[in-house]
Enzyme design. Sequence first.
Site, PDB file in Angstrom:
ATOM      1  N   ASN A  49       0.835  -1.203   0.000  1.00 57.13           N
ATOM      2  CA  ASN A  49       0.000   0.000   0.000  1.00 57.13           C
ATOM      3  C   ASN A  49       0.868   1.250   0.000  1.00 57.13           C
ATOM      4  OD1 ASN A  49      -2.496  -1.268   0.032  1.00 57.13           O
ATOM      5  ND2 ASN A  49      -2.733  -1.147   2.254  1.00 57.13           N
ATOM      6  N   GLY A 237      -5.846   9.514  15.491  1.00 57.99           N
ATOM      7  CA  GLY A 237      -7.106   9.240  14.808  1.00 57.99           C
ATOM      8  C   GLY A 237      -7.535  10.339  13.860  1.00 57.99           C
ATOM      9  N   GLY A 266      -3.779   4.257   7.416  1.00 57.57           N
ATOM     10  CA  GLY A 266      -2.473   4.439   8.055  1.00 57.57           C
ATOM     11  C   GLY A 266      -1.328   4.267   7.076  1.00 57.57           C
ATOM     12  N   ASP A 267      -1.452   3.302   6.177  1.00 57.26           N
ATOM     13  CA  ASP A 267      -0.426   3.096   5.150  1.00 57.26           C
ATOM     14  C   ASP A 267      -0.368   4.292   4.208  1.00 57.26           C
ATOM     15  OD1 ASP A 267      -0.208   0.503   6.246  1.00 57.26           O
ATOM     16  OD2 ASP A 267      -1.746  -0.244   4.871  1.00 57.26           O
ATOM     17  N   ASP A 303      -8.285  -1.028   0.047  1.00 56.61           N
ATOM     18  CA  ASP A 303      -7.180  -0.466   0.823  1.00 56.61           C
ATOM     19  C   ASP A 303      -6.569   0.748   0.149  1.00 56.61           C
ATOM     20  OD1 ASP A 303      -7.545  -2.497   2.582  1.00 56.61           O
ATOM     21  OD2 ASP A 303      -5.499  -3.253   2.519  1.00 56.61           O
TER      22      ASP A 303
END
Length: 332
Positions: A49, A237, A266-267, A303
């Site tokens: 990713n 977050g 996050g990636d 993703d």
Amino acid sequence: MTHGTLVWRPADGPVVCVGETMAALAPTPPGPLEGARDLRVSVAGAESNVAMYLAELGRPVSWLSALGDDAFGRRVRAAIAATGVDVTGVRTDPERPTGLLVKDPGPDRTRVHYYRSGSAASALGPGVLDDERMRSASLLHLTGVTPALSASCRNLVERALGSPQRARPYAVSFDVNHRPVLWPDGTAATVLRDLADRADIVFVGLDEAQGLWGSDLRTTGVRGLLPRPRILVVKDGARSATAFGGEGACTVPALRTKVVEPVGAGDAFAAGFLAGLLDGGDLRRALRLGHITASSALKASADHGPLPDTDTIERLLELTDEGWAGLEPTAV
């Protein structure tokens, strides 16, 4: 603190991402798995990713891993290559399969079921770091998923982080990326803290750090636990992300985004932040590019989501702090 000055950054050059990528199955339209009539096939892997987003942001990047000699493996390889990532160093394992994950979306969160035991990538070892692409790399990106897969995978990460920072031919980026299901023996807290503290750049979520190292941790407390990375990024977050570098720190609010699926954000953030650094940006600019890239992932059910065009990204990066904070969800 909101300082954007950057004391250190990796040399400008190619990035190498190392780790497992699996084929992924998810209900379409999104909904509980047990009632699904159709499943969509995509690819899922933290390190790939990051590689795909880096490629789309214009960075030269390679992904090193292993895949099975099967249809899922060929599909994974083709999907990652299609984004501009160099996959020529990915090994085909004739004996072990490509890993598989299945998503089960629910009203509160998405459960993920892994079928990766004995996968091709679980047999990766320190020899991956002898690949010719490592000789020209300015940055190696790893995550905490890899050391949990097998003893040989942990040895790979240990070797990458075994030399002192100043003795390495390339910088090492490490995303803690704690996956509790992969650490049934309870060693995650100790192992991941030790590995992270040896990296040059570290990414960790505040909630993730609290789950690993203490529920009362705050952002500055995470820096106390991980004092050695040249840059530490703590993501809070949907609120903000803070980067500690040198003597200062920089906090940038997250973009307000309508969330379709949080997996992969996050990636995406890590890729945006790294691209910002490699492009010569300071911490503020790198954090903003991280948020922009993460926003694209949050708005996609896979993703990996489409980035804004280059002009839009540049306009967002040049906003005043007030303009950035006031952005509407539809503006990105």
